[in-house]
Enzyme design. Structure first.
Site: not given
Ligand code: IMP
Ligand code: MG
Length: 179
Positions: A98-99, A102, A151, A164
């Protein structure tokens, strides 16, 4: 593009050092195991391509495309699979790449989905971890960097599909998304 960045959080050099270390750890942990590395597109694309070159094992790779509904800076937890895996994962050791984690909602969903397909194991490697925003009890097995509740963009991570291609991780100026 660069004018929208408030500050650099992780440099190209720091990324490359950390990814080498992660690759070495994964290589040690998965020696003699049938490892399938699954990149979650599009965010993990740059990380994935650098990471797998540091894994010195005969791995296979696959990709999934998922989208979580919500506005562009918050996730809703409802995940839609836009592209599923090409092959059966039964008996394989899965490493999800994963990138950024959050809230953890996206990953929780994916972990449960993949677990239901009877793999040998499911672990998670994330480049960035934002633990302050967690809504699901998810602990990634491999973490590149912990980031503050801001962010971030770059190195695969987007805001509204942009940034990206920045080679480093930076904090996006809030003026870009708060209108
Ligand atoms: P989660 O389901 O909230 O853990 O969301 C994860 C996804 O939200 C990541 O794969 C990103 O696409 C997006 N995301 C969460 N935080 C950020 C951020 O700080 N910058 C950009 N994308 C984010
Ligand atoms: Mg995204």
């Amino acid at each position: 593009m660069i004018n929208d960045i408030a500050r650099t959080l992780i440099t190209e050099e720091q990324l490359s050092v950390k990814i080498k270390q992660l690759g070495e750890k994964i290589t040690t942990d998965y020696t003699d195991k049938d490892l399938l590395v699954i990149g979650i597109l599009k965010g993990s694309s740059l990380f994935m391509s650098d990471l797998i070159r540091k894994i010195k094992l005969p791995i296979t790779i696959d990709f999934m495309i998922v989208s979580s509904y919500g506005d562009s800076t918050e996730t809703s937890g409802i995940v839609k699979i836009l592209k599923d895996l090409d092959k059966n994962v039964e008996g394989k050791h899965i490493l999800i790449v994963e990138d950024i984690i959050d809230t953890g909602l996206t990953l929780k969903y994916l972990q449960e989905l993949l677990q239901s397909r009877n793999p040998a194991s499911v672990k998670v490697c994330t480049l960035l971890d934002k633990p302050s925003k967690r809504k699901q009890n998810i602990k990634p097995d491999y973490v590149g960097f912990e980031v503050p509740d801001e962010f971030v963009v770059g190195y695969g991570v987007d805001y509204a599909e942009k940034y990206r291609n920045l080679p480093f991780i930076g904090v996006l100026k809030s003026s870009v998304y708060k209108v």
